[in-house]
Design an enzyme around this catalytic site. Structure first.
Site, PDB file in Angstrom:
ATOM      1  N   GLU A 195     -24.179  17.326   0.899  1.00 46.33           N
ATOM      2  CA  GLU A 195     -23.059  16.516   0.403  1.00 46.33           C
ATOM      3  C   GLU A 195     -21.919  16.585   1.407  1.00 46.33           C
ATOM      4  OE1 GLU A 195     -22.010  17.958  -3.472  1.00 46.33           O
ATOM      5  OE2 GLU A 195     -23.143  16.362  -4.458  1.00 46.33           O
ATOM      6  N   LYS A 202     -26.346  13.498  -7.271  1.00 50.56           N
ATOM      7  CA  LYS A 202     -26.261  13.641  -8.723  1.00 50.56           C
ATOM      8  C   LYS A 202     -27.664  13.669  -9.314  1.00 50.56           C
ATOM      9  CE  LYS A 202     -21.916  13.788  -9.749  1.00 50.56           C
ATOM     10  NZ  LYS A 202     -21.351  14.980 -10.431  1.00 50.56           N
ATOM     11  N   HIS A 271      -5.874  -6.568  -4.456  1.00 49.07           N
ATOM     12  CA  HIS A 271      -5.790  -6.923  -3.031  1.00 49.07           C
ATOM     13  C   HIS A 271      -4.360  -7.038  -2.545  1.00 49.07           C
ATOM     14  CE1 HIS A 271      -9.997  -7.804  -1.913  1.00 49.07           C
ATOM     15  NE2 HIS A 271     -10.154  -8.083  -3.188  1.00 49.07           N
ATOM     16  N   GLY A 585      36.689 -27.204  -3.738  1.00 50.27           N
ATOM     17  CA  GLY A 585      36.101 -26.102  -2.999  1.00 50.27           C
ATOM     18  C   GLY A 585      35.771 -26.501  -1.576  1.00 50.27           C
ATOM     19  N   GLY A 588      30.747 -24.561   1.603  1.00 48.57           N
ATOM     20  CA  GLY A 588      30.185 -23.212   1.591  1.00 48.57           C
ATOM     21  C   GLY A 588      30.940 -22.209   0.752  1.00 48.57           C
TER      22      GLY A 588
END
Length: 897
Positions: A195, A202, A271, A585, A588
C-alpha cells in the site's frame, strides 16, 4: 443560493430582534447526557450543532434550548456538546464565539458571527463547517480534511485551474499499473508492491455488500481523485499483500460493477475550471485462479487525477435561509469557502478598501470608496461623532423639527435617556426605511441609542396604541443587527434591544416593554468603550451609505461603494416635505445612483408598488439599465408623451432632463399633473439634470431656473480619473464661457463650487489622424493590448457622434478586430470579442453607440471617434458628455481637416 435541504426539527423564531433558533428539548449536564442512549444523545447533539453552525454562518444569534432535565439548579452543556462546538470553530477557545446562560426552563447559547478569529495572522476559511466531506491520501491511508486544510486545498485547486487547461495524468505506481493490466491472479499470490500514497488494499465484507461498497467508494475514490489518482484493489490483504479475492458464488460481478460505477457517479464534483468533466475511472474484475481453476475475482478500480475537487457527500455546513436552517450543497460551500475580495484590474489604483472580506461574516461583501473621497472613519466622524462626554442627539435639525412638531416628545426622550451618560442617539423618521423596509405610518420616529456599558437600543415612538407596534420595532431591530454584521462587517458581539414608546395626541407618554427583553444577553454584548462604539458606528455608515457599485455587473460579483456626505444628505430628506425637487449635478457626481436610491426610499416611505413609480429618461439604453434593476416602471420621454395609460403612477423621477425636448409636448406639465392628482397628498416629482451636458439647442421643457425650486446641487465629481477630470474641467470652462443660447448662464455657476476626487491614476489622449482606417487600426490595437492585460470587453465603449456614423464604423471596426493575429490574442479570446450597441450594457461585449444614447452610463475605457455636433454651439457639451463617461482611460480620436 439553493439550500432546499433543511432541518424541519429546528425552528427559526420570528418574535425576537435577533436570529433565534429553537432546537426543542435537549438533556443538559455531563452526568445527565451520559445516561442517555447513544441514538438520543446524537440526535440532540446534531440539533444543537446544526443550529450553532447555521448562526455562525448567518451573522450570529441565539440557540434556544428547552431543558429536558430538571432546571432547579444551574447545569453546564455537557462535554460532548462542547467538543462538537469546538470542532465547528476549529478552536478550544469556545468563549470567543459561544456564551451560555440558563433562564428558567430555557438554556441559551449566544453565538457570535463567524469571521473574526481569536488567532491572528494566517488566513482562515470564510465559512464554518462541522465536516468538509473532502478526502485526500495521507501516506497509506485516506484522511478527511479539516476546514483549514480544505480551504488551502481548494485555493490551490482554484489557482491551478487558472493556469492549466487540463490536469496531466500521473503514473503513480508502475507496478500497480502492471497488475491492473493483467487478466488473472493466483489465489494466495503476493503482489509485488505495498500500500502507498496511490495504492489501497481492501477485503470484501460480505455482511452487507451494498453498504460496504458505498462506504469505501465514497471515501477512497475521492481521496485518490483529490491526490493525484491511484488504485483500489478489493480482495487483497493490506498487511501481507496476499491475494484473497472473493468466491465467484458470492458476488455477481456485473451487479457489483454497476453498484461501484453508480456510487462513483453519484459523488459530488465541483469545478473551478471550464471542463465540467466527471471522475475518470476504470473498474475491472481480475480472475482469481486456484490451481488453474477459476475460484473468484479481485475487483480493481483505477482513478485518474481529478482537475478540481471531489466530495464524498455535501459538506456538513448549515445556514439560515428565511425560516429554515438549510444544509449547503457542495457547490455553495465551495463558493463561500474560497470567497475573497475580487481581483479587479486597477482596483487598488482607483479605489480604497473600506471593508475587506478577511475576518468578516460569510455573508459580507467587499466595500470600496473612490480615492479622494471620505473613508468610513471620516464619514462616521462627520455623521455620528462620539463626544468625549455627554449624550449627543443627531441629526440636530431633525431633532429640532420633531420636537417642534410633537410637544411632549422632548420630555419623553429625555426621560428615556436619563440613565445614560455618554454616547449618541441617532434619530430617524423611520429606521425601517433607512434599512430598506416599509415605513409604518403610525410611527412618529425611531431612535437608535449607541451608548457605553449598554447594548444597542432601538426606540420606536408611536402616535397611538398599535398592536403591531412592537413587531415593527422588533423587525427593524432584527434587520439592523443582521445588516451591521453581514453588510457593515461588525465583528464584535452584538444585539439590539427594543423599546416601544407611546406619545398620544393628548401629550401623554408611556413605555411598552419589548419582547427582546425576554432574552438576557451577557455583558460581553454591551458596548464597553469609545473604540467599540466607533467601530459599530463605522459599520453603521456602511449600512446606510453603501450602494451596489456599477462595477458589480462588470466583474460578476457584488461590490459595494459608499455615498458621499452630500449624496447621503439629499437622500435623507423628509419626503413628506420634499415632494418636488430639482437636483443639479455635475458630470460624474452620481445623479443616476441617487435616482435609483430615492426610488427605493419612495417605495418604502409611501408603501407603494414598483408599478406606481415611474422613471423617465431620454435614451433607451439608460431606460433598459434601470428596468433591469426592477425598482420601478421605466420609459423614455418619447414613450411618456405618447402613452396615456399612467393611471397607476403616483411618483415620477426624471433623469438627464437637460436633454429632454418639447417636440412631443410639454413633458414637465404632464409629469406635474400626474403627481398632483391627489391634491391633499401629492406624489413625488424629482428631476435630475446637468446643463453642462445639454446636447441640443432646442427647448428642454424645463421651467425657468427661478422656478426650479426647491433645488439641491451635487458638485462633488466622483467618477473620473485625474487626467480625465482635468480635461473635463477645461471643457466645462469652455461651456461656461460660451454657453448655447438655450442654457441659462446662471445654472452654470455650479462650476465654481466643483470638487474633484484626487490621486486617481488614469489616461487621457486626444489625437488626430489622416484617415478613418488609421483610427480603426489604433482602436483595434489598443483593444488588443487592453484585453491581453486583464481588461474585458465589458470595460470598453466606442462612442460616435450620431447613428449614421455608428452604421458606417461598425463593419470597419468589426473587420479590423477579425484581422487580429493569433500571436496577439488566442483563438478562444478572439471568438469572445463582440461589438454591440448599448442596449445590453451589462453584456460581455464592446459597446459601439452614439454619445447621446450612452448618456447616463459609464465604462472604464472610452474611445470617442471624431466627435462633432450638427449644432456647433453644443460641440463642447458633446465633448463633455463623451469624456465624462470614462472612468479610467479616455481616447478622443479626430480626423484632421
Amino acid at each position: 443560493m439553493n439550500m432546499e435541504n433543511h432541518n424541519s426539527s429546528l425552528v427559526v423564531e420570528s418574535s425576537y430582534s435577533d436570529l433565534v433558533i429553537s432546537v426543542g428539548k435537549v438533556t443538559l449536564g455531563e452526568g445527565n447526557r451520559k445516561k442517555l442512549q447513544k441514538v438520543q444523545r446524537e440526535q440532540e447533539r446534531d440539533k444543537v450543532v446544526q443550529a450553532a453552525c447555521a448562526l455562525l454562518n448567518s451573522g450570529g444569534g441565539v440557540v434556544r434550548v428547552e431543558m429536558a432535565n430538571d432546571a432547579e439548579h444551574p447545569v453546564e452543556m455537557g462535554q460532548d456538546l462542547e467538543n462538537y462546538l469546538e470542532d465547528l470553530i476549529d478552536s478550544k477557545q469556545l468563549q470567543a464565539f459561544f456564551e451560555t446562560k440558563q433562564q428558567g426552563q430555557y438554556f441559551y447559547i449566544f453565538v457570535k458571527s463567524w469571521g473574526s478569529s481569536p488567532e491572528s495572522g494566517s488566513a482562515k476559511p470564510r465559512i464554518c463547517s462541522l465536516r468538509s466531506s473532502l478526502y485526500c491520501r495521507s501516506g497509506t491511508s485516506k484522511r478527511l480534511m479539516g476546514s483549514r486544510e480544505a480551504f488551502d486545498f481548494l485555493k490551490d485547486k482554484e489557482k491551478k485551474a487558472k493556469l492549466l487547461e487540463k490536469t496531466p495524468r500521473e503514473q503513480n505506481s508502475n507496478a500497480a499499473a502492471t497488475v491492473f493490466q493483467r487478466k488473472q491472479l493466483e489465489k494466495g499470490e503476493i503482489l509485488p508492491f505495498p500500500e502507498s500514497h496511490s495504492v489501497e488494499f481492501k477485503q470484501l465484507s460480505t455482511d452487507n455488500i451494498q453498504q460496504y461498497i458505498k462506504g469505501i467508494i465514497s471515501e477512497y475514490i475521492p481521496a485518490f481523485a483529490n491526490s493525484g489518482g491511484g488504485y483500489l484493489f478489493i480482495g487483497v490483504e493490506d498487511q501481507s499483500k496476499k491475494v484473497v479475492g472473493f468466491a465467484k458464488e458470492i458476488v455477481d460481478c456485473n451487479s457489483l460493477k454497476e453498484k461501484i460505477e453508480n456510487a462513483i457517479n453519484k459523488l459530488y464534483c465541483v469545478h473551478f475550471c471550464q471542463s465540467q468533466c466527471q471522475i475518470n475511472f476504470t473498474v475491472k474484475f481480475l480472475e482469481e485462479l486456484d490451481k488453474g481453476q477459476l475460484y473468484g475475482y479481485v475487483c480493481a478500480v483505477r482513478v485518474e487525477p481529478f482537475c478540481c475537487a471531489v466530495f464524498s457527500e455535501a459538506p456538513k455546513s448549515w445556514m439560515v435561509k428565511g425560516e429554515n436552517v438549510c444544509r449547503l450543497t457542495a457547490e455553495e460551500w465551495v463558493d463561500m469557502m474560497v470567497d475573497r475580495d475580487p481581483g479587479l484590474q486597477g482596483l487598488c489604483e482607483d479605489f480604497e478598501s473600506q471593508l475587506s472580506l478577511s475576518g468578516r461574516s460569510p455573508l459580507s461583501r467587499p466595500v470600496y470608496c473612490k480615492k479622494g473621497l471620505e473613508h468610513k472613519e471620516d464619514l462616521q466622524q462627520h455623521l455620528f461623532p462620539v463626544a468625549s462626554e455627554g449624550l449627543q442627539y443627531t441629526p440636530t435639525s431633525l431633532w429640532r423639527e420633531l420636537s417642534s412638531e410633537h410637544e411632549s416628545l422632548k420630555e419623553l426622550i429625555n426621560k428615556q435617556m436619563h440613565p445614560f451618560s455618554r454616547g449618541i442617539l441617532i434619530l430617524s423618521r423611520s429606521w425601517a426605511v433607512d434599512l430598506n423596509l416599509k415605513k409604518k405610518q403610525e410611527v412618529i420616529c425611531d431612535a437608535l441609542l449607541v451608548t457605553q456599558n449598554s447594548p444597542l437600543i432601538l426606540y420606536t415612538v408611536l402616535r397611538e396604541q398599535d398592536v403591531d407596534g412592537q413587531s415593527y420595532c422588533t423587525r427593524t431591530a432584527f434587520t439592523l443587527k443582521q445588516k451591521l454584521v453581514n453588510m457593515g462587517g461588525y465583528t464584535g458581539k452584538l444585539c439590539v434591544m427594543t423599546k416601544v414608546l407611546l406619545l398620544s395626541p393628548e401629550g401623554n407618554a408611556e413605555s411598552l416593554e419589548g419582547s427582546a427583553a425576554l432574552i438576557d444577553y451577557p455583558e460581553s454584548y454591551y458596548l464597553a468603550d469609545t473604540q467599540q462604539m466607533e467601530a459599530l458606528l463605522q459599520s453603521l455608515v456602511i449600512v446606510l451609505l453603501s450602494f451596489r457599485s456599477f462595477l458589480s455587473d462588470e466583474v460578476g460579483c457584488e461590490i459595494l461603494n459608499l455615498l458621499t456626505v452630500q449624496q447621503y444628505e439629499i437622500l435623507s430628506k423628509n419626503l413628506h416635505k420634499t415632494r418636488k425637487l430639482f437636483i443639479h449635478g455635475l458630470p460624474g457626481s452620481g445623479k443616476t445612483v441617487i435616482a435609483m436610491k430615492i426610488m427605493e426610499k419612495i417605495k418604502n416611505t409611501f408603501g407603494c408598488e414598483e408599478s406606481e413609480i415611474l422613471y423617465v429618461c431620454e435614451n433607451q439604453p439608460l431606460r433598459d439599465f434601470i428596468r433591469n434593476k426592477k425598482i420601478c416602471h421605466a420609459v423614455t420621454r418619447k414613450t411618456f408623451m405618447s402613452d396615456t395609460d399612467f393611471r397607476e403612477i403616483q411618483h415620477i423621477v426624471i433623469d438627464e432632463a437637460q436633454n429632454f425636448r418639447t417636440e412631443d409636448g410639454d413633458w414637465y406639465k404632464k409629469a406635474k399633473n400626474i403627481t398632483q392628482r391627489e391634491k391633499d397628498c401629492p406624489g413625488m416629482l424629482w428631476i435630475f439634470l446637468d446643463y453642462f451636458q445639454t446636447s441640443h439647442e432646442k427647448s428642454s421643457g424645463l421651467p425657468f431656473p427661478s422656478r426650479q425650486y426647491p433645488r439641491e446641487e451635487l458638485n462633488r465629481v466622483v467618477r473620473n480619473a485625474d487626467p480625465i477630470a482635468n480635461y473635463v474641467q477645461k471643457i466645462m470652462q469652455k461651456v461656461r464661457d460660451n454657453p448655447p443660447r438655450n442654457i441659462p448662464s446662471k445654472c452654470l455657476e455650479i462650476f465654481r463650487k466643483a470638487e474633484w476626487s484626487q490621486d486617481v491614476p488614469g489616461y487621457c489622449k486626444i489625437k488626430k489622424y489622416c484617415t478613418m482606417d488609421e483610427i480603426m487600426v489604433y482602436i483595434t490595437e489598443k483593444c488588443q493590448f487592453l484585453l491581453r492585460n486583464g481588461y474585458s470587453c465589458k470595460d470598453i465603449a466606442v462612442l460616435c457622434s450620431n447613428a449614421e456614423d455608428v452604421n458606417i464604423y461598425e463593419p470597419k471596426l468589426q473587420g479590423a478586430m477579425r484581422k487580429r493575429t493569433h500571436s496577439q490574442l488566442s483563438e478562444e479570446s478572439d471568438l469572445l470579442v463582440q461589438i454591440k450597441n448599448a442596449s445590453d450594457i451589462t453584456g460581455n461585449h464592446i459597446v459601439l453607440d452614439t454619445v447621446r444614447r450612452f448618456s447616463g452610463l459609464e465604462r472604464n475605457i472610452v474611445f470617442g471617434i471624431d466627435p462633432r455636433a450638427a449644432e456647433p454651439s453644443v460641440l463642447n457639451n458633446l465633448l463633455l458628455c463623451l469624456a465624462s463617461r470614462a472612468r479610467k482611460q479616455l481616447y478622443i480620436l479626430m480626423l484632421a481637416n
